[in-house]
Motif scaffolding. Sequence first.
Motif, short mmCIF file in Angstrom:
data_model
loop_
_atom_site.label_atom_id
_atom_site.label_comp_id
_atom_site.label_asym_id
_atom_site.label_seq_id
_atom_site.Cartn_x
_atom_site.Cartn_y
_atom_site.Cartn_z
N SER A 235 0.86 -1.18 0.00
CA SER A 235 0.00 0.00 0.00
C SER A 235 0.90 1.23 0.00
O SER A 235 2.12 1.12 0.03
CB SER A 235 -0.92 0.00 1.23
N GLU A 236 0.29 2.38 -0.02
CA GLU A 236 1.08 3.59 0.13
C GLU A 236 1.66 3.61 1.53
O GLU A 236 1.20 2.88 2.41
CB GLU A 236 0.22 4.82 -0.17
N LEU A 237 2.66 4.39 1.77
CA LEU A 237 3.44 4.29 3.01
C LEU A 237 2.63 4.79 4.20
O LEU A 237 2.90 5.85 4.76
CB LEU A 237 4.75 5.09 2.86
N ASN A 238 1.64 3.99 4.60
CA ASN A 238 0.81 4.39 5.73
C ASN A 238 0.53 3.22 6.67
O ASN A 238 -0.49 3.17 7.34
CB ASN A 238 -0.52 4.97 5.22
N HIS A 239 1.45 2.24 6.70
CA HIS A 239 1.28 1.10 7.58
C HIS A 239 1.45 1.50 9.04
O HIS A 239 2.31 2.32 9.37
CB HIS A 239 2.31 0.01 7.25
N ASP A 240 0.65 0.92 9.90
CA ASP A 240 0.80 1.11 11.33
C ASP A 240 1.69 -0.01 11.85
O ASP A 240 1.26 -1.17 11.95
CB ASP A 240 -0.57 1.08 12.03
N LYS A 241 2.94 0.30 12.16
CA LYS A 241 3.89 -0.72 12.59
C LYS A 241 3.42 -1.45 13.85
O LYS A 241 3.65 -2.64 14.01
CB LYS A 241 5.27 -0.10 12.83
N GLN A 242 2.75 -0.72 14.74
CA GLN A 242 2.32 -1.34 15.99
C GLN A 242 1.28 -2.42 15.74
O GLN A 242 1.29 -3.47 16.39
CB GLN A 242 1.75 -0.28 16.94
N ILE A 243 0.38 -2.18 14.78
CA ILE A 243 -0.62 -3.20 14.44
C ILE A 243 0.07 -4.45 13.91
O ILE A 243 -0.32 -5.59 14.26
CB ILE A 243 -1.62 -2.64 13.40
N ILE A 244 1.08 -4.27 13.07
CA ILE A 244 1.82 -5.42 12.54
C ILE A 244 2.52 -6.17 13.67
O ILE A 244 2.49 -7.41 13.73
CB ILE A 244 2.82 -4.96 11.47
N CYS A 245 3.14 -5.43 14.58
CA CYS A 245 3.81 -6.06 15.73
C CYS A 245 2.81 -6.82 16.59
O CYS A 245 3.10 -7.94 17.05
CB CYS A 245 4.52 -5.01 16.57
N ASP A 246 1.65 -6.22 16.82
CA ASP A 246 0.63 -6.88 17.65
C ASP A 246 0.12 -8.16 16.99
O ASP A 246 -0.36 -9.07 17.69
CB ASP A 246 -0.55 -5.92 17.88
N THR A 247 0.22 -8.24 15.66
CA THR A 247 -0.19 -9.45 14.95
C THR A 247 0.89 -10.52 15.00
O THR A 247 0.60 -11.70 15.27
CB THR A 247 -0.50 -9.13 13.47
N VAL A 248 2.14 -10.12 14.77
CA VAL A 248 3.21 -11.10 14.58
C VAL A 248 3.84 -11.56 15.90
O VAL A 248 4.07 -12.76 16.09
CB VAL A 248 4.31 -10.51 13.66
N VAL A 249 4.12 -10.63 16.81
CA VAL A 249 4.87 -10.97 18.03
C VAL A 249 4.22 -12.08 18.85
O VAL A 249 4.91 -13.01 19.29
CB VAL A 249 5.12 -9.71 18.88
N PRO A 250 2.89 -12.06 19.08
CA PRO A 250 2.29 -13.17 19.82
C PRO A 250 2.51 -14.53 19.16
O PRO A 250 2.69 -15.54 19.84
CB PRO A 250 0.79 -12.81 19.86
N HIS A 251 2.50 -14.57 17.83
CA HIS A 251 2.77 -15.83 17.13
C HIS A 251 4.21 -16.27 17.33
O HIS A 251 4.49 -17.48 17.47
CB HIS A 251 2.48 -15.66 15.64
N LEU A 252 5.13 -15.33 17.36
CA LEU A 252 6.53 -15.67 17.61
C LEU A 252 6.69 -16.24 19.02
O LEU A 252 7.43 -17.21 19.23
CB LEU A 252 7.41 -14.43 17.45
#
Length: 396
Positions: A235-252
Amino acid sequence: MTLEATLVNHYVPLFQPIFSVEEQTVVAYESLGRRKDEAGNLVSIPEFSDPHVSALRMSVIDRQLLGLALNKIQSTNDLLFVNMSPDQVILEYEESRSNSLPISDLVNSYGIPLNRIVIEITEKSGSYGTDVLAAGVELLREQGFGIALDDVGSESSNLERLGAIKPDIIKIDLNLLKKSIEKREFQSILEYLKQISLSIGSQLLFEGIETEEELYRAISSGASLLQGYFLGRPSELNHDKQIICDTVVPHLQLYHEQKRKEVAMEIEFEKNIKLQLNLLSLKTLVLENRVIIDPNSFFKLDQKIQRVYITDWLGTQVSPYYVRTNEFGFVENLSMLQKNWSYMPFFYKHVKQVFRDAENWQVSDPYWDKELKKNVIVFSKVNELGYSFFIDVVLD
């Protein structure tokens, strides 16, 4: 307005996030080119899929897209991955002036350090040999760019490029990741690429991750960087890094908890087998050209013990090869007498461990046994006469 300016207005760079397992956050974006059609919709750029488009034309488009992407990331500290075909690498090399490349001049004009740009060499076949490509890549590296090799595993030629280029980052082919979930043979290929990455000091980036299972497979295969729809779409450069972290980190975290449980179970398994093996006497008797042992004492010890044989200190098999046939039976195979096992990875690991601790049974890493169709580990120990006992045990 010039034709070039009109084209720039129609090109749009999209950005797909790249997540670092080590840093637990998004650290980079891959720039993916699109264009706007007459209705204002974002569509693919036709030249990207046309094999007849020249490297010069592709470079013109890519430099326009890169300029737009650089403008977007100018105020960030993120890395930017940009694609470049082998022929484009050579074109940069040919157009260099005083050791400065056109792409270097463009990036410098935005005040962005060159080490924030990762040049991703695509899987396209080039017009030049691997040695010429490697020379062009080396010049990019000398300028300060990071180097990634895209879609490793999709073509056998990539392995030649891998050795010649020695990239900082190896991007694993999406299809290889998916096939590894279905077929064990492809898991072995991923393990092989993991070992290559460690030997040449490269990071592994798994792209195309769409599911939780693919995420776990990537991490277990040595991924330090992750990319795919599971983390974020282009997408255009508007990703919310915290949302991505909240998705990935628990799986890790779940993955590591599961791995710790598996390790604890493996250690307990090894401990139980060692306790049983320690009950045995490792007596040997030399008879003519072979060494005699009591195989029955091993096979009745535990149903998981599948094979027993011994070698001398040089790795030459000096006993028959004993193989379990059923719950209580085994066969004696004489055909492997004098076979040398020193070429097998486990043998010199065994030798090394014996030097460290000759009093206890040693354990190899698990490996997949094609004949048994199970994971096997090898227990080994040297007796007082210097003969090495090897016991193949299937894992639960």
